[in-house]
Design a protein around this motif. Sequence first.
Motif: not given
Length: 364
Positions: A67-68, A72-75, A317-323
């Motif tokens: 990731x970029x 900051x905790x988002x990812x 943006x439902x980041x769990x799904x993005x992983x």
Amino acid sequence: MSALRTLLLASALSFVSVGLAATGAMAQSGSIDRAVSGYSFEDAAKEAPGTRDFHSNDGVLTFAIVTHTAGNGFFDPVYVGALSAANMIGAKVLLLGSESPTDDPAREIEILNQIIQDPTLDGLIMTTPQVGAYDDIVKAAMDKGLPVATTNSYDGSILNRNAISHTGQDAGAAAIAGEALVQCLQERGVTGGTILLPNDTAMGNIEVNRRVTAAYEAIVAGLAKAGTLGNFKVDAGPESVGVSADMNDPVNSIISLIESRGDVVGAFAGNNVFTPALAKAVAQTGNSGKMCAYGFDLGPAQQEALRSGDLTGALGQQPFLQGFWPVMQLYLQIDRGIAAANLDTRAQLVTGETVGSVGKRFEN
């Protein structure tokens, strides 16, 4: 009479027994265990014999997710999702990313160029916030026979785009925040003023720019529908991608914007850099609970700001799904030949009233 009752009871029990047996038979009559062409579903559902020896031929599938900004905790929930999926399929996943708390595509690309050389790698997942910067990575992966999946940020022009799956939120979902901002103004009886959409296009993040545009257009449309657009100045800069602010000093940039306008009644920030900064600026200018302030993502800073009233709402943006989904997609591509199955994670509007239900399973 007693004998008659006994006979009737026996008959009733016999009827119920036969009825249950018939019902059971009927429930099973539609059972299907083989395909029309004759193969067994049980056999077809099994993993292919050579899947674990794909590419690296070491008996284990190894994926990397890069990731970029990992600072900051988002990812964090993205990494949790990736690891959860890897555990489900018995794979290994390398969790990588720029250490910076702000968007850092250059560092991400540096990590990508390193990991692509790893001989144990069987698939690559990456964010693509800087349009046009990842073609060499995709080309290198293709040359090595490695499948690629993108997540979170979207580059529509990336090499081999239509053969690469993408998991993420369409930027148009930011319109949900724009609509909510207009509703907030109406509910509070605000009849005019300035609405700011701060951004720094120097970040090179086209996805954030599109979010700002989507929110801007939704705000303008909502005010126009209400017949009050003429009473407001909606400022998203000359190109509708954000009024200029400094990502290196976002809080003071937004404070300066608020103080210089003097009549700011609403604001929207499009990413994890400017949203916490907007919340701090709202608090420091004494506008907590007064300004309709909306932002993006649901990291710890955003959740705290929602609780305190410094933010009115924020979009998850439902980041769990993005992983989770990119790992599953790579597995399906290797084991089943299923490629380019995109997933839109949409948006979840969270307010001070609903923030308590967010993040209970690291899915913020």
